[in-house]
Design an enzyme around this catalytic site. Structure first.
Site, PDB file in Angstrom:
ATOM      1  N   GLY A 154       2.220   0.164 -31.604  1.00  0.00           N
ATOM      2  CA  GLY A 154       1.699   0.843 -30.420  1.00  0.00           C
ATOM      3  C   GLY A 154       1.408   2.325 -30.550  1.00  0.00           C
ATOM      4  O   GLY A 154       0.447   2.831 -29.980  1.00  0.00           O
ATOM      5  N   ASP A 172      10.984   1.553 -22.654  1.00  0.00           N
ATOM      6  CA  ASP A 172      11.194   0.693 -21.490  1.00  0.00           C
ATOM      7  C   ASP A 172      12.716   0.590 -21.281  1.00  0.00           C
ATOM      8  O   ASP A 172      13.318   1.495 -20.711  1.00  0.00           O
ATOM      9  CB  ASP A 172      10.533  -0.657 -21.831  1.00  0.00           C
ATOM     10  CG  ASP A 172      10.480  -1.624 -20.669  1.00  0.00           C
ATOM     11  OD1 ASP A 172      11.273  -1.486 -19.742  1.00  0.00           O
ATOM     12  OD2 ASP A 172       9.644  -2.539 -20.700  1.00  0.00           O
ATOM     13  N   LYS A 230       9.757   4.376 -18.676  1.00  0.00           N
ATOM     14  CA  LYS A 230       9.966   3.684 -17.396  1.00  0.00           C
ATOM     15  C   LYS A 230      11.420   3.923 -16.990  1.00  0.00           C
ATOM     16  O   LYS A 230      12.312   3.171 -17.406  1.00  0.00           O
ATOM     17  CB  LYS A 230       9.734   2.182 -17.570  1.00  0.00           C
ATOM     18  CG  LYS A 230       8.320   1.809 -17.957  1.00  0.00           C
ATOM     19  CD  LYS A 230       8.205   0.296 -18.064  1.00  0.00           C
ATOM     20  CE  LYS A 230       6.896  -0.116 -18.656  1.00  0.00           C
ATOM     21  NZ  LYS A 230       6.845  -1.561 -18.934  1.00  0.00           N
ATOM     22  N   ASP A 257      -0.485  -2.949 -26.105  1.00  0.00           N
ATOM     23  CA  ASP A 257      -1.202  -4.233 -26.099  1.00  0.00           C
ATOM     24  C   ASP A 257      -0.667  -5.237 -25.095  1.00  0.00           C
ATOM     25  O   ASP A 257       0.470  -5.147 -24.632  1.00  0.00           O
ATOM     26  CB  ASP A 257      -1.085  -4.878 -27.477  1.00  0.00           C
ATOM     27  CG  ASP A 257       0.312  -5.464 -27.712  1.00  0.00           C
ATOM     28  OD1 ASP A 257       1.295  -4.712 -27.573  1.00  0.00           O
ATOM     29  OD2 ASP A 257       0.412  -6.672 -27.997  1.00  0.00           O
ATOM     30  N   ARG A 269      -5.365  -2.672 -27.138  1.00  0.00           N
ATOM     31  CA  ARG A 269      -4.941  -1.406 -27.769  1.00  0.00           C
ATOM     32  C   ARG A 269      -6.084  -0.410 -27.864  1.00  0.00           C
ATOM     33  O   ARG A 269      -5.873   0.794 -27.920  1.00  0.00           O
ATOM     34  CB  ARG A 269      -4.423  -1.669 -29.187  1.00  0.00           C
ATOM     35  CG  ARG A 269      -3.168  -2.517 -29.263  1.00  0.00           C
ATOM     36  CD  ARG A 269      -2.582  -2.442 -30.664  1.00  0.00           C
ATOM     37  NE  ARG A 269      -1.631  -3.514 -30.942  1.00  0.00           N
ATOM     38  CZ  ARG A 269      -0.332  -3.465 -30.635  1.00  0.00           C
ATOM     39  NH1 ARG A 269       0.157  -2.431 -30.002  1.00  0.00           N
ATOM     40  NH2 ARG A 269       0.462  -4.471 -30.939  1.00  0.00           N
TER      41      ARG A 269
HETATM   42  P1  5GP Z   1      12.291  -1.392 -25.066  1.00  0.00           P
HETATM   43  O1  5GP Z   1      13.121  -1.778 -26.261  1.00  0.00           O
HETATM   44  O2  5GP Z   1      12.363   0.077 -24.725  1.00  0.00           O
HETATM   45  O3  5GP Z   1      12.604  -2.255 -23.855  1.00  0.00           O
HETATM   46  O4  5GP Z   1      10.801  -1.778 -25.385  1.00  0.00           O
HETATM   47  C1  5GP Z   1      10.097  -1.062 -26.267  1.00  0.00           C
HETATM   48  C2  5GP Z   1       8.815  -1.741 -26.702  1.00  0.00           C
HETATM   49  O5  5GP Z   1       8.366  -2.741 -25.772  1.00  0.00           O
HETATM   50  C3  5GP Z   1       7.727  -0.702 -26.748  1.00  0.00           C
HETATM   51  O6  5GP Z   1       7.710  -0.051 -27.984  1.00  0.00           O
HETATM   52  C4  5GP Z   1       6.505  -1.551 -26.507  1.00  0.00           C
HETATM   53  O7  5GP Z   1       6.084  -2.117 -27.720  1.00  0.00           O
HETATM   54  C5  5GP Z   1       6.989  -2.653 -25.595  1.00  0.00           C
HETATM   55  N1  5GP Z   1       6.680  -2.357 -24.184  1.00  0.00           N
HETATM   56  C6  5GP Z   1       7.538  -1.955 -23.225  1.00  0.00           C
HETATM   57  N2  5GP Z   1       6.910  -1.784 -22.053  1.00  0.00           N
HETATM   58  C7  5GP Z   1       5.607  -2.092 -22.277  1.00  0.00           C
HETATM   59  C8  5GP Z   1       4.443  -2.098 -21.439  1.00  0.00           C
HETATM   60  O8  5GP Z   1       4.435  -1.807 -20.240  1.00  0.00           O
HETATM   61  N3  5GP Z   1       3.280  -2.466 -22.041  1.00  0.00           N
HETATM   62  C9  5GP Z   1       3.203  -2.810 -23.356  1.00  0.00           C
HETATM   63  N4  5GP Z   1       2.012  -3.123 -23.824  1.00  0.00           N
HETATM   64  N5  5GP Z   1       4.283  -2.798 -24.165  1.00  0.00           N
HETATM   65  C10 5GP Z   1       5.473  -2.443 -23.639  1.00  0.00           C
END
Ligand code: 5GP
Length: 178
Positions: A48, A106, A134, A162, A168
């Site tokens: 990403g 996230d 977030k 994505d 992307r």
């Molecule tokens: P985390 O481990 O912080 O929950 O998630 C991280 C990864 O989840 C990010 O690097 C991304 O690849 C994916 N991700 C989290 N939220 C989103 C979103 O709203 N859209 C997309 N496309 N990917 C997300």
């Protein structure tokens, strides 16, 4: 474009190109000031962050280098457990001022793992530059040193992010329409 269709879902425009440019410039300004004379190593998190990293590095006016890491997930040989392996981390981190470049945090679980793994290579310092967070979903306590913006707990695509591998390429950020 107000709406886009990515695969089988409709997304509405959420963060414009102008806002994105402004956010990237603000982060670059701070890095240019904080890392003058420090020769930082940027570490982009694939897939990403490649777009954000490319935008950011072109606004850095200080000597710097960039490298990338990636979490490759595959199904283990026993049962159906998912194994996540980090590829791309190596000795080049030792003694360096590392700036991790991520597109979105996230829950923070992925980044928490990564920051711990980076620490094992004994860098001189580690800071995190992230395009968006977030806050409502964030479960961890690490600090985001250079944060572009906070966004609501919704699924977004574009600017490197994505949906099932698609979207992307969109130059702006779009939010899933409910
Ligand atoms: P985390 O481990 O912080 O929950 O998630 C991280 C990864 O989840 C990010 O690097 C991304 O690849 C994916 N991700 C989290 N939220 C989103 C979103 O709203 N859209 C997309 N496309 N990917 C997300």
């Amino acid at each position: 474009m107000e709406f886009v269709e990515v695969k089988d879902k409709v997304f509405r425009r959420f963060i414009s190109r102008e806002q994105i440019d402004q956010v990237v410039q603000q982060i670059a300004d701070r890095l240019n000031a904080d890392y003058a004379g420090k020769n930082p190593l940027l570490l982009g998190v694939l897939n990403g962050a490649f777009v954000f990293a490319a935008d950011l590095i072109r606004r850095l006016m200080i000597p710097c280098q960039i490298s990338f890491v990636k979490y490759a997930s595959y199904v283990g040989t026993h049962s159906s457990e998912e194994v996540k392996e980090l590829i791309g981390l190596n000795e080049e981190l030792r003694g360096r001022h590392v700036v991790v470049v991520e597109d979105i945090v996230d829950s923070g679980i992925t980044m928490d793992h990564l920051l711990k793994d980076i620490g094992k290579y004994r860098p001189a310092s580690v800071k995190l530059a992230c395009f968006c967070l977030k806050p409502e979903a964030f479960l961890k306590s690490f600090k985001i040193d250079y944060l572009g913006m906070e966004i609501p707990n919704a699924f977004v695509v574009g600017y490197g992010l994505d949906y099932d591998g698609y979207g992307r390429n969109l130059p702006e950020i779009y939010k899933l329409e409910n």
